[in-house]
Design a protein around this motif. Structure first.
Motif, PDB file in Angstrom:
ATOM      1  N   GLN A 110      -0.273  13.432   2.376  1.00 61.45           N
ATOM      2  CA  GLN A 110      -0.537  14.050   1.066  1.00 61.45           C
ATOM      3  C   GLN A 110       0.330  13.425  -0.029  1.00 61.45           C
ATOM      4  N   LEU A 111       1.599  13.154   0.316  1.00 63.22           N
ATOM      5  CA  LEU A 111       2.526  12.565  -0.664  1.00 63.22           C
ATOM      6  C   LEU A 111       2.011  11.219  -1.153  1.00 63.22           C
ATOM      7  N   LYS A 112       1.537  10.408  -0.198  1.00 61.37           N
ATOM      8  CA  LYS A 112       1.060   9.063  -0.567  1.00 61.37           C
ATOM      9  C   LYS A 112      -0.155   9.168  -1.486  1.00 61.37           C
ATOM     10  N   GLN A 113      -1.099  10.058  -1.127  1.00 64.11           N
ATOM     11  CA  GLN A 113      -2.312  10.200  -1.934  1.00 64.11           C
ATOM     12  C   GLN A 113      -1.976  10.753  -3.319  1.00 64.11           C
ATOM     13  N   LEU A 114      -1.083  11.746  -3.329  1.00 62.09           N
ATOM     14  CA  LEU A 114      -0.653  12.360  -4.588  1.00 62.09           C
ATOM     15  C   LEU A 114      -0.018  11.304  -5.496  1.00 62.09           C
ATOM     16  N   ALA A 115       0.844  10.479  -4.908  1.00 62.09           N
ATOM     17  CA  ALA A 115       1.556   9.447  -5.673  1.00 62.09           C
ATOM     18  C   ALA A 115       0.555   8.466  -6.282  1.00 62.09           C
ATOM     19  N   LEU A 116      -0.462   8.073  -5.497  1.00 68.84           N
ATOM     20  CA  LEU A 116      -1.455   7.119  -5.999  1.00 68.84           C
ATOM     21  C   LEU A 116      -2.323   7.758  -7.082  1.00 68.84           C
ATOM     22  N   ASP A 117      -2.657   9.037  -6.913  1.00 67.31           N
ATOM     23  CA  ASP A 117      -3.454   9.743  -7.932  1.00 67.31           C
ATOM     24  C   ASP A 117      -2.660   9.856  -9.236  1.00 67.31           C
ATOM     25  N   ILE A 118      -1.385  10.231  -9.124  1.00 63.32           N
ATOM     26  CA  ILE A 118      -0.541  10.346 -10.317  1.00 63.32           C
ATOM     27  C   ILE A 118      -0.466   8.985 -11.006  1.00 63.32           C
ATOM     28  N   ASN A 119      -0.322   7.926 -10.201  1.00 63.28           N
ATOM     29  CA  ASN A 119      -0.234   6.572 -10.765  1.00 63.28           C
ATOM     30  C   ASN A 119      -1.478   6.240 -11.589  1.00 63.28           C
ATOM     31  N   GLN A 120      -2.637   6.566 -11.044  1.00 60.61           N
ATOM     32  CA  GLN A 120      -3.894   6.273 -11.760  1.00 60.61           C
ATOM     33  C   GLN A 120      -3.928   6.976 -13.114  1.00 60.61           C
TER      34      GLN A 120
END
Ligand code: UDP
Length: 239
Positions: free
Chosen positions: A149-159
């Motif tokens: 979840q952390l990895k996906q969250l981080a990538l979503d925030i980045n976008q």
């Protein structure tokens, strides 16, 4: 008790409120770098970062991201949801800069093929070392599900942040986020998003030093630090 200091960090102080689920986060002018070996202060940083972070948290909420932000209550204070912060600093990189250049011999400013997510163990005594998923599991810092979840969250925030800062004519080089777990075990974006925690380069400037609009101006003694933060704030608040 309401108004009790719960924790004082390098850039913010957390206080309790009447509601056990709500904390008050007060942003400070203090600045530190290199694991607090370099200490100083940036004029008006507390108010500027509080305004920038409040605006960005609201933007991310509007994009459907869950954050700890409730509301800004004074120029340098915001109410936030009380969470348990995971002891992991999540860094996302779009362009090589800072520690990854030293670690892997990459050239500063080299674009990465795709965004890179890194975990660092939040531990001042150890100097926040880079860790892998295996270390996270071994040290029991988060569950395997939380890691995904952390990895996906981080990538979503980045976008979302890339889109946002692009509108500010700023390049999002990299940033660090901290994630909290709320009473319902939901992951919330916590801490702050500001020029203290993001590398931001002015897209209109090609000079590698002049374009720096973030804490690297403080880390590297480049001058015009408060002016850079002010410029970021002006652009963020106008976006
Ligand atoms: N960062 C941060 N807090 C830290 C370490 C890093 O906010 O304790 C941010 C930093 O501002 C940059 C990104 O995370 O935007 C990546 O930092 P890096 O690993 O390159 O470390 P640095 O070069 O800052 O030591």
């Amino acid at each position: 008790m309401s108004g009790t200091k719960l924790y004082e960090g390098k850039a913010k102080i957390l206080f309790t409120t009447d509601d056990p689920n709500i904390l008050l986060s007060r942003y400070k002018d203090d600045a530190t770098a290199f694991n607090a070996l370099k200490k100083g202060s940036i004029a008006n940083k507390g108010e500027m970062n509080c305004a920038i972070a409040s605006h960005i948290f609201q933007y991310l909420e509007a994009q459907g991201m869950a954050t700890h932000f409730i509301k800004q209550v004074s120029p340098n204070e915001m109410q936030v949801v009380a969470v348990k912060i995971l002891p992991i600093e999540v860094v996302v990189r779009n362009i090589a800069a800072g520690s990854i250049c030293k670690r892997l011999g990459l050239e500063q400013g080299q674009p990465l093929k795709k965004p890179l997510v890194e975990f660092f163990y939040k531990n001042d005594d150890l100097g926040d070392p880079l860790i892998t998923d295996a270390h996270v599991a071994m040290l029991d810092l988060a569950t395997p599900e939380q890691v995904d979840q952390l990895k996906q969250l981080a990538l979503d925030i980045n976008q979302h942040l890339q889109t946002f800062f692009d509108r500010c004519n700023l390049l999002l080089v990299d940033f660090k986020v901290e994630i909290g777990v709320d009473v319902n075990e939901r992951l919330l974006l916590a801490d702050e998003i500001s020029p203290d925690t993001c590398r931001l380069w002015d897209k209109a400037i090609s000079d590698p030093t002049a374009r720096i609009m973030d804490k690297d101006r403080f880390r590297q003694d480049l001058g015009n630090i408060a002016e850079a933060y002010q410029e970021v704030m002006n652009r963020v608040l106008a976006t």
